[in-house]
Design an enzyme around this catalytic site. Structure first.
Site, short mmCIF file in Angstrom:
data_model
loop_
_atom_site.label_atom_id
_atom_site.label_comp_id
_atom_site.label_asym_id
_atom_site.label_seq_id
_atom_site.Cartn_x
_atom_site.Cartn_y
_atom_site.Cartn_z
N LYS A 168 6.04 -22.25 1.99
CA LYS A 168 5.61 -22.10 3.41
C LYS A 168 5.76 -23.31 4.22
CE LYS A 168 2.47 -18.16 2.37
NZ LYS A 168 0.97 -17.77 2.57
N LYS A 182 12.63 -6.18 2.89
CA LYS A 182 11.49 -5.53 3.13
C LYS A 182 11.03 -5.15 4.44
CE LYS A 182 7.87 -6.50 0.48
NZ LYS A 182 6.49 -7.18 0.00
N LYS A 217 6.58 -6.56 9.95
CA LYS A 217 6.23 -6.53 11.45
C LYS A 217 7.15 -7.67 12.00
CE LYS A 217 2.49 -9.58 10.78
NZ LYS A 217 2.51 -10.47 11.90
#
Length: 341
Positions: free
Chosen positions: A119, A202, A205
């Site tokens: 991240k 996957k 959004k």
């Protein structure tokens, strides 16, 4: 089925509009779990808004996302009469316990956490301390409620192992076995829903194409159109799963049907074997509409009544605090600290 004397704890970050992949991959499992348990406090479900702020957030947008996520979970079947349901930041014990556990966790343990590396990327020195230490907050989240089981994906299993290490060290250091060591629930059969435009990615959004996903807010016509335009291949539906090898888009659509119908993929293949996707897609669209429409309608009702959402979250926070404070008080006293109320 989960034993009825267990306690399950799980959280989800409040993000934007959720899609079919979120519902089948996580939310529906919460509903199943709460309905399997005997006691209304055996499942503890929360909106992980404190975890959300480890990355930059616009305050107004975050506040809206918290309510929207609560509305979505309630519309999807999370029942505040069957589970303890609240926003993490409404229960101060989460932050307090995280600090106590920060003083028990070891830097070497956190250095092994792979998600921070992923991240933070190349900007590791510029990442927040919260992003580095949030696995300790996760440990606090589950240990406060004496969780016996925690649903995790493979990417979060490492964090649960850290929670167990912290709990073990605390119990040993203070010779006070106050923390339960939680076990993972890894949903091996959980639906892995992929993009409608690329069966190797996957459903997300963040995908720039809205045609790649089924949003829980989509109209019936939008759902039907997205299924109709979903990428497939020209070959017919095979009789067995081996026939889906190297056919990711075909496998994805059939997997969605299997998950929503609650039938084994093999049984679905037997039902539609030999048909082309021109015949299969209308059946899939009808099933998706049948599954999503009730959620969408309830979601709209909840969004129109923010005061009711706030009431439910506040009521849930009160229930959560009663459980959490007992554990937090024991932790303070075990460490020789005083608490004044």
């Amino acid at each position: 089925m989960m034993s009825k004397n267990k306690r399950i704890v799980s959280g989800i970050q409040p993000t934007g509009n959720l899609h079919l992949g979120n519902y089948l991959g996580a939310i529906r499992n919460w509903v199943v779990m709460q309905n399997e348990m005997k006691d209304s406090d055996s499942c503890v479900f929360f909106l992980a808004d404190l975890h959300a702020i480890t990355m930059p957030q616009a305050p107004d947008e975050l506040a809206e996302n918290i309510r929207n996520m609560a509305a979505t979970l309630l519309a999807s079947g999370v029942n505040p009469e069957r589970a303890v349901f609240f926003a993490q930041s409404d229960v101060a014990a989460h932050s307090e316990m995280a600090w106590l556990l920060n003083c028990v966790a070891r830097i070497g343990w956190l250095n092994r956490m792979t998600q921070f590396k992923e991240k933070s990327g190349k900007n590791r020195e510029g990442a927040s301390v919260g992003l580095y230490t949030y696995p300790v907050l996760q440990a606090a989240d589950v240990m406060l409620y004496q969780a016996t089981h925690v649903p995790v994906g493979e990417d979060q299993k490492q964090h649960l192992e850290l929670a167990r290490d912290i709990a073990t060290k605390f119990n040993n250091d203070y010779d006070d076995k106050i923390f339960t060591l939680p076990e993972p629930i890894i949903q091996k059969t959980a639906a892995r829903v992929m993009s409608l435009r690329n069966g190797s990615s996957k459903m997300s959004k963040s995908d720039p194409s809205d045609l790649s996903r089924i949003n829980l807010t989509d109209s019936n016509d939008d759902i039907a159109q997205k299924i109709r335009k979903a990428k497939t291949d020209p070959d017919p539906i095979p009789e067995n799963e081996e026939g889906l090898a190297d056919r990711p888009e075909a496998k994805n659509l059939l997997g969605i049907y299997s998950a929503l119908k609650g039938e084994a993929l093999g049984d679905v293949l037997q039902q539609f074997a030999g048909q082309g996707f021109g015949q299969f897609k209308p059946a899939l669209a009808d099933l998706v509409v049948e599954s999503i429409a009730p959620i969408r309608d309830k979601l709209s009702s909840f969004k129109n009544d923010p005061a009711e959402i706030d009431r439910i979250l506040s009521q849930g926070a009160e229930k959560a605090a009663v459980i959490a404070e007992k554990t937090l008080d024991k932790a303070y006293r075990s460490m020789g600290l005083r608490r004044r109320f």
